[in-house]
Design a protein around this motif. Structure first.
Motif, short mmCIF file in Angstrom:
data_model
loop_
_atom_site.label_atom_id
_atom_site.label_comp_id
_atom_site.label_asym_id
_atom_site.label_seq_id
_atom_site.Cartn_x
_atom_site.Cartn_y
_atom_site.Cartn_z
N PRO A 1 12.47 20.15 -85.00
CA PRO A 1 11.75 21.23 -84.32
C PRO A 1 12.10 22.62 -84.86
CG PRO A 1 12.55 19.63 -82.72
CD PRO A 1 13.12 19.22 -84.05
N ASN A 2 13.32 22.79 -85.34
CA ASN A 2 13.71 24.10 -85.85
C ASN A 2 13.04 24.40 -87.18
OD1 ASN A 2 15.91 24.65 -83.81
ND2 ASN A 2 16.52 22.66 -84.60
N GLU B 1 9.36 24.80 -86.92
CA GLU B 1 8.98 26.10 -86.37
C GLU B 1 9.06 27.18 -87.47
OE1 GLU B 1 7.67 26.96 -83.65
OE2 GLU B 1 7.89 29.13 -83.68
N VAL B 2 10.06 27.08 -88.33
CA VAL B 2 10.15 28.01 -89.47
C VAL B 2 8.87 27.90 -90.30
CG1 VAL B 2 11.33 28.42 -91.67
CG2 VAL B 2 12.66 28.09 -89.58
N ALA C 1 16.47 29.35 -89.34
CA ALA C 1 16.84 28.38 -88.31
C ALA C 1 18.34 28.16 -88.40
CB ALA C 1 16.09 27.07 -88.50
N GLU C 2 18.98 28.39 -87.29
CA GLU C 2 20.43 28.21 -87.21
C GLU C 2 20.79 26.77 -86.83
OE1 GLU C 2 23.62 29.14 -87.24
OE2 GLU C 2 23.00 30.70 -88.64
N THR D 1 14.30 26.05 -79.81
CA THR D 1 14.74 26.04 -81.20
C THR D 1 15.76 27.15 -81.43
OG1 THR D 1 13.22 27.65 -82.21
CG2 THR D 1 12.36 25.44 -81.85
N THR D 2 16.34 27.13 -82.62
CA THR D 2 17.33 28.14 -83.00
C THR D 2 16.72 29.16 -83.97
OG1 THR D 2 18.02 26.83 -84.90
CG2 THR D 2 19.18 26.43 -82.83
N VAL D 3 15.40 29.27 -83.95
CA VAL D 3 14.70 30.10 -84.93
C VAL D 3 14.76 31.59 -84.57
CG1 VAL D 3 12.43 30.59 -85.94
CG2 VAL D 3 13.22 28.23 -85.67
#
Lengths: 330, 330, 330, 330
Positions: free
Chosen positions: B126-127, B130-131, B250-251, D256-258
């Motif tokens: 998901p991260n 999303e990027v 994204a972390e 997310t982490t974005v």
């Protein structure tokens, strides 16, 4: 002991150093020289220093040290003149854009026994200095990998770029020095890649604006550096060092810790936008270290050798990107 | 339409896929094969699938698709067999460690018109997804630079390393795919560097455990990838994409958001430690995408071509590091 | 115009103000008074000010303004003396620990038309000032709730506590002022609770070391304040303001942005440990604002009324906690 | 042992519990009841449970436990019926909006020896549970202060508000339970304040939408709770616990982490927007804990007493705000 200092060059960075000296208890600014006398006068008025000629400062026995903040192409000869005059020297980076000229200059420094500090200010940034301290304290064990990110908010004028020696010597040279500082070992292998995708003008001038270099030491430590002449979100300066026991990193700095949250998300302010603001403390601490080394007689660091090594890495990277371009055009 | 699926391979990743299928409304696990029948039986018991033979599954006209989760060296021939049997195919990466064999296999896939998805699960995280969405939405303008960090908590057993094809094909292949995914353009130039500094055994086996690769596309976009077989603080997986209008990153993920503060500082928990936990959602969403593509008739992605391109980048990096080693030893 | 300033009190905070004045272009420190002449002499040596007597400074027509940095119990009478002598006044908070005495003093200020600024330095902290700017820019809509956290690293000596007027007047008074600053509306209702759980000595002295107050304005805005005399992780100072359109918050400050990661987790350094370091910028900006208001003739803020209102809230909270203690003991 | 469960109520929360049960190896959903039979049928279809009547379920000796997920006003009588029928009971909070009715109900529970768990799901949230674990492990020493923030994205329909018992019993009751959970000690003093500033309708209905409560235990520990029916940036749920040795906190969760960075700053996505998504894991873990307690015979927690104590705090807060309103209107 109070170190009596002559300042050569009264531009933006000269002013910064003059201010730093004026806050030191063990140093005083005695004289300032600049071909544009008004600039010199301004600093003189603020600090009580006298305005004087270049040779007069070099030959004044009451002056212990000079700060060279003149244009790059004058650095080498002024270092030589100061060395021969028996002055300690703080010189802005780089010593010269040409490695051979640097080696020649350093020979004079060596022969005269002059003390020379090269202005790699980032070593004195409290964040990066703390990273170094953690490494030296053994917190992350043996260093294995270093990652350095360095991005300018926007490209400099193309006229500046043309005189700059190219991105690797002008911009990434700071990161090459940081790499050596954090790796704690000399680099034996250099890879580099570059593109002009931010500015067509920069590409037309034969330079790149987006680049990366990868360095390797004899024991196999690896460092990656990324540079860009564009960062819409501010002046982006980070390091991350991985070792056998863990990681230590320094994040960017902001002016405030304020966050705004709403339906769009949580927004923190952009980064500081200008290197002289971002590295304000580093410039001050750097001069303090220079003066302290003179008064205590301790080792000067970073010195001329450090200046040379960073330039050699920049030259190697420049050559590799030039070769790749030739291959691509062939 | 319900997609009837045969699972080949009932190991760790096979179980993950079986569970993912069992949660889908538009798919059912019909049969499972594994030479170790107990493993197959365990999955059968949990899902209601039957245990069956490899050929029986391949030849069962009621089975629409196979999931290939067998050892790597069987992937290519099983893809070919399934393609010829008219099945849609989900295959774990890589198709094969040898590029020529992959090309041969993809020819069969092409001739038979089989639908083939390659298991680059991270595209579905998901991260990272999303990027990608932010890039496609134009949020950061044109992509200029991609930075990918990928570090394992600890090195795999050296026996595994010996069979793995080496770090670039085994570990960095995920990042090569991620690079292509985020760059949105084919890579035309590859630089690589590697060391064995985490594990002497890995070095003795001729592989590296610490490595970086730099990629460049025709339009000049640059990507740096760093890999290490060591990260004491957990499974470190990050991307950062710089474009003409900004940056999207994204972390890492953590299990909780808990922080403890005291005189030592503020401490957040280490990262998730295991790739199957870290990418749990990615594995589930990946299978959903595969099944949805089959039921809707939409394009399969990532496909065999994506599998091939990532392998080719891994081969180029492997070759470059091998050449550097030869030079160093010469 | 250059504002000529007399400094009353050459202790820690007096030195801070002297230094701030010495950096201003539109002010100069003319004279400094302290019953301990050595302290006054030290500041005089650093700034070029003369050492002088209290009355001499008050009666010197060449002095435009005084900075009152003497012990709290002298503030009110020195404000009155300075007001009658026609000086502008910067006075450290609080004006007096007793509300009636403050009101009496402010009457003199009003009658004489003296300009009086009260040293609520936190309004000038760049973080909190930015929060205020965002509120005033309408970024979060109408303010609905304010949360203020304020924790000292460790309790002060009990002798200090006994003379301090108690936690609400000594420590939380800053937060009461911050509450008014951020709420933008007068408080009409006060709840408070307190305990002595950090230090038995503080409890024995009749004070609390852990406390909370809740404030409400006429329009229904609510503010919660939490205070503690203990924070092992540094000097904890945060605000968070919720409005109809979103939230704006200011987090704590650290000396560096360095993080160390290993099997224990990710650790950022503790907070700054000392209020004079944490609020260094605030003290400097505060004095700048005072002098600028004098040279420009603009409104002084925060003024004597602000000093009074914060004290009244502290008195209300003190009374409520005292009443609860009586009830508990009854 | 497999726990056979009857579900009463097939609404949103009933479905969540049904799904949680279906994933447990040591429990099975035997029957489901809802006056709207279609809802019951839907769950039955997904889980293999039968649809049945309320009394049939209560009287079925093969059913070990019931989950009460019916409207609040039915909870108490259904607990009593189940207790008398010898069932173990999981009941959604609150047991009843009226404390006297709760006490009556708990008497039946006590007399029958029934096992009763009350659905304070947040105790099982991995973040808050980890905070509790850290406290119990002594990481922060003795707890001194707890701060709980709990904000809904937007106010519920006013019709819901009217039936809800008011903010303190409907919303803050979760935080009262969390306060007891984290304080580890009973509360002996309650302060509260509330306003209707988000929604005029809510104010007209006699309720508040913005509120705070302050709690104190016998040993002097203090807890502040803030609630709002508005948070434009998502569902805001945080705790922070201060102790003699340090602080432990749990931050919000995001999908997310974005992060996106540009000239506006660095933006992280808003928080999760919906409590059932935010507490998805908590609901699952809660049911697991209930079933595990039944199979292992270990203590049920949180139990009916916990349900009662949270309600009593809510009643005290409600009363204090009502009294303040009367005073203001007088």
């Amino acid at each position: 002991m109070t170190v009596s200092i002559g300042l050569l060059g009264a531009g933006r960075i000269g002013k910064t150093h003059a201010k730093a000296v004026s806050q030191l208890a063990n140093a005083k600014l005695a004289a300032v020289y600049d071909p544009f006398e008004d600039a010199a006068k301004e600093i003189a008025a603020q600090t009580g220093a006298r305005v004087d000629g270049l040779d007069a400062i070099m030959n004044d026995p009451a002056i212990d040290a000079v700060i060279i903040a003149t244009p790059t192409d004058l650095h080498a000869e002024q270092i030589e003149q100061a060395a021969r005059a028996g002055k300690a020297i703080f010189c802005e980076k780089p010593i010269h854009l040409d490695g051979d000229r640097v080696r020649e200059c350093l020979k004079v420094v060596e022969e005269t026994g002059a003390k020379l500090m090269v202005g790699f200010n980032r070593r004195f940034d409290p964040n990066f200095a703390e990273v170094k301290r953690q490494i030296e304290a053994g917190v992350i064990g043996d260093v294995e990998m270093v990652q350095i990110t360095s991005r300018d908010p926007s490209p400099p004028p193309v006229d500046y770029v043309k005189r700059s020696g190219g991105l690797f010597k002008d911009m990434m040279i700071h990161d090459f020095d940081m790499a050596r500082f954090l790796l704690g070992e000399e680099v034996v292998e250099v890879n580099a890649m570059g593109s002009a995708i931010v500015s067509e003008e920069i590409g037309a001038a034969g330079d790149v604006d987006t680049a990366t270099a990868t360095l390797k030491t004899a024991s196999g430590k690896i460092c990656t550096i990324t540079n860009s002449r564009r960062a819409t979100y501010g002046y982006d300066q980070r390091v991350e060092v991985h070792g056998s026991k863990g990681m230590v990193s320094a994040e960017n700095m902001r002016t405030t810790t304020v966050t705004v949250a709403n339906g769009e998300g949580y927004t923190a302010e952009p980064l500081m936008d200008f290197f002289m603001e971002r590295y304000e403390a580093a410039y001050r601490i750097e001069l303090t270290a220079f003066v302290d080394a003179l008064t205590s007689g301790s080792e000067i660091s970073p010195n001329g050798f450090d200046g040379l090594k960073a330039l050699e890495l920049a030259e190697a990277a420049t050559a590799e990107v030039a070769k790749a371009r030739e291959l691509a055009n062939a």
